[in-house]
Write a protein that holds these residues in place. Sequence first.
Motif, PDB file in Angstrom:
ATOM      1  N   PRO A 169       0.794  -1.241   0.000  1.00 47.34           N
ATOM      2  CA  PRO A 169       0.000   0.000   0.000  1.00 47.34           C
ATOM      3  C   PRO A 169       0.823   1.287   0.000  1.00 47.34           C
ATOM      4  O   PRO A 169       0.546   2.185  -0.810  1.00 47.34           O
ATOM      5  N   PRO A 170       1.857   1.435   0.858  1.00 48.44           N
ATOM      6  CA  PRO A 170       2.613   2.699   0.781  1.00 48.44           C
ATOM      7  C   PRO A 170       3.385   2.847  -0.526  1.00 48.44           C
ATOM      8  O   PRO A 170       3.468   3.939  -1.080  1.00 48.44           O
ATOM      9  N   LEU A 171       3.931   1.724  -1.031  1.00 47.79           N
ATOM     10  CA  LEU A 171       4.630   1.806  -2.316  1.00 47.79           C
ATOM     11  C   LEU A 171       3.658   2.129  -3.436  1.00 47.79           C
ATOM     12  O   LEU A 171       3.979   2.897  -4.346  1.00 47.79           O
ATOM     13  N   SER A 172       2.480   1.546  -3.381  1.00 49.27           N
ATOM     14  CA  SER A 172       1.469   1.816  -4.393  1.00 49.27           C
ATOM     15  C   SER A 172       1.062   3.291  -4.382  1.00 49.27           C
ATOM     16  O   SER A 172       0.873   3.897  -5.448  1.00 49.27           O
ATOM     17  N   ALA A 173       0.929   3.870  -3.218  1.00 45.04           N
ATOM     18  CA  ALA A 173       0.592   5.297  -3.130  1.00 45.04           C
ATOM     19  C   ALA A 173       1.707   6.152  -3.729  1.00 45.04           C
ATOM     20  O   ALA A 173       1.443   7.088  -4.498  1.00 45.04           O
ATOM     21  N   LEU A 174       2.953   5.835  -3.397  1.00 40.77           N
ATOM     22  CA  LEU A 174       4.092   6.578  -3.951  1.00 40.77           C
ATOM     23  C   LEU A 174       4.155   6.420  -5.460  1.00 40.77           C
ATOM     24  O   LEU A 174       4.296   7.405  -6.196  1.00 40.77           O
ATOM     25  N   PHE A 175       4.035   5.187  -5.941  1.00 38.34           N
ATOM     26  CA  PHE A 175       4.129   4.946  -7.380  1.00 38.34           C
ATOM     27  C   PHE A 175       2.945   5.527  -8.131  1.00 38.34           C
ATOM     28  O   PHE A 175       3.087   5.951  -9.276  1.00 38.34           O
ATOM     29  N   SER A 176       1.765   5.560  -7.513  1.00 40.33           N
ATOM     30  CA  SER A 176       0.607   6.181  -8.158  1.00 40.33           C
ATOM     31  C   SER A 176       0.834   7.672  -8.332  1.00 40.33           C
ATOM     32  O   SER A 176       0.480   8.248  -9.368  1.00 40.33           O
ATOM     33  N   TRP A 177       1.426   8.300  -7.329  1.00 42.07           N
ATOM     34  CA  TRP A 177       1.750   9.721  -7.429  1.00 42.07           C
ATOM     35  C   TRP A 177       2.769   9.949  -8.545  1.00 42.07           C
ATOM     36  O   TRP A 177       2.614  10.866  -9.366  1.00 42.07           O
ATOM     37  N   ILE A 178       3.800   9.095  -8.609  1.00 44.54           N
ATOM     38  CA  ILE A 178       4.816   9.213  -9.667  1.00 44.54           C
ATOM     39  C   ILE A 178       4.184   8.976 -11.034  1.00 44.54           C
ATOM     40  O   ILE A 178       4.459   9.705 -11.990  1.00 44.54           O
ATOM     41  N   LEU A 179       3.328   7.976 -11.136  1.00 46.64           N
ATOM     42  CA  LEU A 179       2.660   7.667 -12.396  1.00 46.64           C
ATOM     43  C   LEU A 179       1.786   8.831 -12.848  1.00 46.64           C
ATOM     44  O   LEU A 179       1.761   9.173 -14.032  1.00 46.64           O
ATOM     45  N   HIS A 180       1.104   9.458 -11.904  1.00 46.40           N
ATOM     46  CA  HIS A 180       0.286  10.628 -12.222  1.00 46.40           C
ATOM     47  C   HIS A 180       1.160  11.756 -12.752  1.00 46.40           C
ATOM     48  O   HIS A 180       0.805  12.435 -13.722  1.00 46.40           O
ATOM     49  N   ARG A 181       2.304  11.968 -12.134  1.00 43.59           N
ATOM     50  CA  ARG A 181       3.235  13.010 -12.586  1.00 43.59           C
ATOM     51  C   ARG A 181       3.781  12.698 -13.972  1.00 43.59           C
ATOM     52  O   ARG A 181       3.927  13.590 -14.808  1.00 43.59           O
ATOM     53  N   LEU A 182       4.102  11.433 -14.228  1.00 41.92           N
ATOM     54  CA  LEU A 182       4.611  11.046 -15.543  1.00 41.92           C
ATOM     55  C   LEU A 182       3.554  11.229 -16.621  1.00 41.92           C
ATOM     56  O   LEU A 182       3.849  11.655 -17.731  1.00 41.92           O
ATOM     57  N   ASP A 183       2.312  10.913 -16.289  1.00 42.17           N
ATOM     58  CA  ASP A 183       1.221  11.091 -17.248  1.00 42.17           C
ATOM     59  C   ASP A 183       0.980  12.569 -17.545  1.00 42.17           C
ATOM     60  O   ASP A 183       0.693  12.931 -18.670  1.00 42.17           O
ATOM     61  N   GLU A 184       1.101  13.413 -16.521  1.00 37.64           N
ATOM     62  CA  GLU A 184       0.977  14.850 -16.739  1.00 37.64           C
ATOM     63  C   GLU A 184       2.070  15.353 -17.670  1.00 37.64           C
ATOM     64  O   GLU A 184       1.841  16.169 -18.550  1.00 37.64           O
ATOM     65  N   LYS A 185       3.259  14.832 -17.492  1.00 28.97           N
ATOM     66  CA  LYS A 185       4.412  15.238 -18.312  1.00 28.97           C
ATOM     67  C   LYS A 185       4.208  14.816 -19.765  1.00 28.97           C
ATOM     68  O   LYS A 185       4.568  15.559 -20.668  1.00 28.97           O
ATOM     69  N   GLU A 186       3.612  13.623 -19.980  1.00 26.07           N
ATOM     70  CA  GLU A 186       3.384  13.160 -21.338  1.00 26.07           C
ATOM     71  C   GLU A 186       2.304  13.970 -22.038  1.00 26.07           C
ATOM     72  O   GLU A 186       2.325  14.105 -23.253  1.00 26.07           O
TER      73      GLU A 186
END
Length: 188
Positions: A169-186
């Motif tokens: 769960p904590p890793l998933s929250a961190l990675f979801s935030w990173i994934l959201h940032r990467l999607d914004e960048k794309e």
Amino acid sequence: MMPDPSMSAWEPEIRPRQTVWQRLDHGARRLLPSLFIALIIIFFSAPLNIPGAAELLPALVIATVFFWSFWRPTGMSGVAVFLLGLFMDLVGFTPLGVSAFILLLVHGVAFYSRFGLMRLNFLLVWGVFALVAAAACLLQWGLACLFRLSMLDIAPALFEALLTIGVYPPLSALFSWILHRLDEKEDI
């Protein structure tokens, strides 16, 4: 993408060229999960006397491989998972191929079940991950017993399974935030 009706059939579609920096940025975003795992393997394998590092390393790696194989498989290819597993075996002095085999199984389950699981809420995905993590830890224990030709205590494998399930769960929250940032960048 729909073809332009004004173009003839033999005319190739012209796509805008990417600059070198755009290509490097795109490549770096694709390599981010693999680089994260490689750094985790190096950090937890270093002689830093971190309590529980031997148990935490496979937990973090299994959770990371599952998350990125599930949500962004282009960032976690099978080749990268295999090479990271071999690297983990070499650094951890385990029989060569054991971690690679287990991580490829985790990757395969996450990759092939992702379309069915994407519509589910987090708790159900976590439940599926819990089953995959427990199976991976028990398989690792079974292979260790096979290599030693004796029955080992199952308690460390169960602890590792619970730790792997708890770290998701904590890793998933961190990675979801990173994934959201990467999607914004794309999207820019």
